[in-house]
Design a protein around this motif. Structure first.
Motif, PDB file in Angstrom:
ATOM      1  N   ARG A 198       0.802  -1.227   0.000  1.00  0.00           N
ATOM      2  CA  ARG A 198       0.000   0.000   0.000  1.00  0.00           C
ATOM      3  C   ARG A 198       0.831   1.270   0.000  1.00  0.00           C
ATOM      4  NH1 ARG A 198      -3.510   3.072   4.555  1.00  0.00           N
ATOM      5  NH2 ARG A 198      -1.369   3.683   5.017  1.00  0.00           N
ATOM      6  N   ASP A 199       1.887   1.315   0.791  1.00  0.00           N
ATOM      7  CA  ASP A 199       2.663   2.548   0.913  1.00  0.00           C
ATOM      8  C   ASP A 199       3.870   2.595  -0.007  1.00  0.00           C
ATOM      9  OD1 ASP A 199       1.102   4.015   2.760  1.00  0.00           O
ATOM     10  OD2 ASP A 199       1.756   2.667   4.356  1.00  0.00           O
ATOM     11  N   ASN A 260       1.482   4.322  -7.493  1.00  0.00           N
ATOM     12  CA  ASN A 260       0.566   3.461  -6.744  1.00  0.00           C
ATOM     13  C   ASN A 260      -0.233   4.302  -5.752  1.00  0.00           C
ATOM     14  OD1 ASN A 260      -0.648   1.550  -5.047  1.00  0.00           O
ATOM     15  ND2 ASN A 260       1.263   1.123  -3.956  1.00  0.00           N
ATOM     16  N   TYR A 261      -1.559   4.265  -5.898  1.00  0.00           N
ATOM     17  CA  TYR A 261      -2.448   5.008  -5.005  1.00  0.00           C
ATOM     18  C   TYR A 261      -3.223   4.102  -4.057  1.00  0.00           C
ATOM     19  CZ  TYR A 261      -1.509   9.427  -7.196  1.00  0.00           C
ATOM     20  OH  TYR A 261      -0.888  10.564  -7.613  1.00  0.00           O
ATOM     21  N   GLY A 262      -2.735   2.886  -3.874  1.00  0.00           N
ATOM     22  CA  GLY A 262      -3.447   1.974  -2.995  1.00  0.00           C
ATOM     23  C   GLY A 262      -4.500   1.164  -3.720  1.00  0.00           C
ATOM     24  N   PHE A 271      -7.708   1.361   0.896  1.00  0.00           N
ATOM     25  CA  PHE A 271      -7.765   2.618   1.623  1.00  0.00           C
ATOM     26  C   PHE A 271      -9.218   2.859   2.033  1.00  0.00           C
ATOM     27  CE2 PHE A 271      -7.540   3.450  -2.983  1.00  0.00           C
ATOM     28  CZ  PHE A 271      -8.833   3.904  -3.224  1.00  0.00           C
ATOM     29  N   PRO A 296      -2.535   6.003   1.699  1.00  0.00           N
ATOM     30  CA  PRO A 296      -1.274   5.611   1.053  1.00  0.00           C
ATOM     31  C   PRO A 296      -0.287   6.766   0.977  1.00  0.00           C
ATOM     32  CG  PRO A 296      -3.139   4.691  -0.142  1.00  0.00           C
ATOM     33  CD  PRO A 296      -3.716   5.632   0.878  1.00  0.00           C
ATOM     34  N   ASN A 297       0.982   6.437   1.001  1.00  0.00           N
ATOM     35  CA  ASN A 297       2.037   7.443   1.004  1.00  0.00           C
ATOM     36  C   ASN A 297       1.995   8.341  -0.220  1.00  0.00           C
ATOM     37  OD1 ASN A 297       5.186   8.022   0.145  1.00  0.00           O
ATOM     38  ND2 ASN A 297       4.805   8.294   2.346  1.00  0.00           N
TER      39      ASN A 297
END
Length: 621
Positions: A198-199, A260-262, A271, A296-297
């Motif tokens: 995810r991050d 990557n946005y989750g 998310f 997400p980061n």
């Protein structure tokens, strides 16, 4: 009895220069002002705007073909843009993106031509989000300060500033040389042993090395020490358009990597999702929702990038390929922007009509491109593939979101309006422009050079004719004639080009001062199509009105023949306008020289119209 009221009927005119004065339309200053007015966005490709070099050698270098600078936007240039009727300038290609030029002397690494499109590079392969393109600065070491000065000049000229944010992908070789303290580069903390986490900022192809695609020869076969058939990326990342191949296809966005946005590889969301009723919530309520959520980061990184530019005076953003990023992220970022600047202008590329409302209501976008509906239909009309009546269905389908659907006929992605591949001539584009600018309350966007008939006939190298290249160092001939060596006075334009720019100037200035264009819409095609003799299938007519202004828009898309007919205004519209039986003078607002009479008999309106090829009027009752 003759009565004088103000109604506007718009009809585009092929020989406008002979029909009216070539001065900007004088506005009725006695009209009641309304707080909400039309906005006009002037998209300018920053690298090309100030370039006076006319060599136009395919694949030419800066030394051969020249390049524009921030400083080319002088006070005079900005005044002329403002006087055109512009309220926002979208400076396209400002963030530092990958390009083939040596700036190592100021600490910028060289980019591998094998993962750069063209020589000047794609503005949508951003290399450093906290700085700007060094090509655009007179002193590349001070490039950020030169752009900050341009922001200030633009504001002084009475306009606001938009720049690009490209959230879906970044350059293959991203290097944050200008990161604020505490900001880490994309991917710095990624776990590269897995495809997804995810991050992580990127998606990976573990234990596999990236391979150069079998694309055309970089730099057209020119020798370069970095062209060796290799690019050091291990493990390989997913490509910007979503390709999961370690060796992308040449038609993939191989110069970029996907962020990557989750969204897990199977498409599921990793998310928090918005509650069901959040399509009616304010940006403040969206902002409050995300305050205590773990996200997400990549969300945090792009929010911070947007707020960085907002703090420097940027008034809005154009989001590239926004629909490739989940609308929950947009809720998170756009609400944060709006909390800092409630008037921020947020527009986005979204091409799926089924998703429009999600990105507007849940993603908190102000405006989306009206590409696949109004733009595509107008293009089909002028190319003889359909008739204009379908515009009515489009307006009805989008009635609840019409204000959010930004209208345009020209931009960096599309074929030039004046090109043979689109309208064929600038004159044939006039009726399209009138409809695009007056059919809704949404902002209007034009692309620099459109107003002087630029057709993009050049073969720039990586970019080809019909679209002004965004990948090459090139000149824009019609625009350069308007620049006139930096005088920005149109001194080298032909008579037809001067007339065309004056047409745009009168039209755009009318729209930003019209209360009716922020009001009601009702078509009058149905009342005229089947019962009005002489009402050609290439004619399209509609009405716009507010409490203080009434407009009738009539347009002839046919470029070869005139049409004469008695236009009918149905009784239900006459009742809404509270017009009594009688005769009313209506006057064209583009030229102020064309008048006719609207006769109201038994509650129905009729006006004798004589309209030339590609002609448009704006009559005011």
């Amino acid at each position: 009895m003759m009565k004088k009221i103000t109604i506007v009927a718009s009809i585009s005119v092929l020989l406008l220069a002979t029909a009216c004065k070539t001065t900007a339309m004088k506005m009725d200053t006695e009209k009641k002002k309304t707080p909400q007015k039309k906005e006009v966005v002037y998209q300018v490709f920053t690298r090309l705007f100030g370039n006076q070099n006319t060599t136009n050698k395919p694949w030419g270098t800066i030394e051969e073909n020249g390049v524009g600078k921030f400083n080319d936007f002088t006070d005079k240039a900005l005044k002329e843009i403002k006087d055109l009727g512009v309220t926002y300038v979208w400076y396209t290609g400002v963030p530092h993106h990958a390009l083939v030029r040596d700036y190592t002397s100021i600490g910028i690494s060289n980019d591998d031509p094998e993962v750069v499109k063209g020589r000047a590079g794609s503005p949508y392969a951003v290399k450093d989000y906290y700085n700007v393109n060094p090509d655009l600065a007179v002193n590349p070491a001070n490039r950020l300060q030169e752009f900050e000065a341009l922001i200030a000049r633009t504001h002084k000229a009475g306009m606001k500033v938009i720049i690009d944010i490209v959230p879906n992908h970044i350059a293959r070789k991203y290097e944050g040389k200008s990161n604020p303290k505490g900001v880490k580069d994309f991917g710095a903390d990624d776990d590269v042993s897995v495809e997804y986490k995810r991050d992580n900022n990127f998606y990976y192809i573990p234990n596999t090395r990236f391979e150069i695609p079998d694309a055309d020869k970089p730099l057209n076969g020119e020798s370069n020490p970095l062209i060796d058939g290799k690019f050091d990326e291990y493990p390989a990342k997913w490509t910007g358009n979503g390709s999961r191949l370690a060796k992308p296809d040449k038609n993939d966005w191989y110069e970029t990597v996907k962020v990557n946005y989750g969204i897990r590889p199977d498409g599921s969301k990793d998310f928090p999702e918005l509650p069901a009723d959040f399509d009616t919530k304010s940006y403040q309520e969206h902002f409050d929702f995300w305050k205590d959520k773990s996200v997400p980061n990549s969300w945090i990184k792009f929010r911070d990038i947007a707020l960085y530019w907002t703090s420097k005076g940027v008034d809005g953003f154009r989001y590239d390929m926004a629909e490739m990023v989940p609308y929950e992220f947009w809720s998170y970022m756009n609400s944060a922007i709006k909390v800092k600047n409630p008037d921020a202008f947020l527009m986005a590329e979204v091409y799926n009509p089924n998703e429009y409302r999600n990105y507007i209501r849940l993603g908190k976008m102000d405006y989306l491109y009206d590409k696949v509906e109004t733009y595509d239909h107008l293009k089909a009309v002028i190319q003889g593939k359909t008739w204009p009546d379908g515009l009515t269905d489009i307006q009805h389908r989008m009635a609840d979101i019409e204000h959010h659907m930004l209208k345009f006929l020209d931009n960096h992605d599309e074929q030039r309006l004046a090109s043979p591949e689109f309208a064929g001539t600038p004159q044939k584009g006039k009726p399209l422009m009138v409809v695009s600018a007056t059919i809704s309350s949404a902002p209007t966007m034009i692309y620099f050079g459109q107003e002087v008939g630029e057709a993009a006939n050049e073969n720039a190298g990586f970019g080809t004719h019909s679209r002004t290249s965004i990948f090459d160092y090139i000149g824009v001939p019609n625009h350069q004639r308007w620049m006139n060596g930096g005088k920005f006075d149109g001194g080298q334009l032909s008579a037809n080009e001067k007339e065309l720019r004056d047409f745009y100037k009168r039209l755009l200035n009318f729209t930003i001062n019209s209360s009716a264009l922020m009001g009601n819409f009702q078509e009058i095609q149905t009342a005229n199509r089947n019962i009005t003799p002489g009402y050609d299938i290439a004619i399209y007519a509609y009405t716009r009105w507010s409490d203080t202004q009434i407009l009738i828009v009539v347009t002839n898309f046919y470029s070869l023949a005139s049409s004469n007919f008695e236009l009918r205004i149905p009784t239900d519209i006459i009742q809404k306008w509270n017009l009594k039986d009688g005769t009313y003078t209506i006057t064209d607002q583009l030229c102020h020289q064309k008048t006719t009479q609207l006769r109201v008999e038994n509650g129905e309106g009729k006006a004798q119209i004589s309209i030339g090829p590609s002609e448009s009027f704006i009559f005011q009752l």
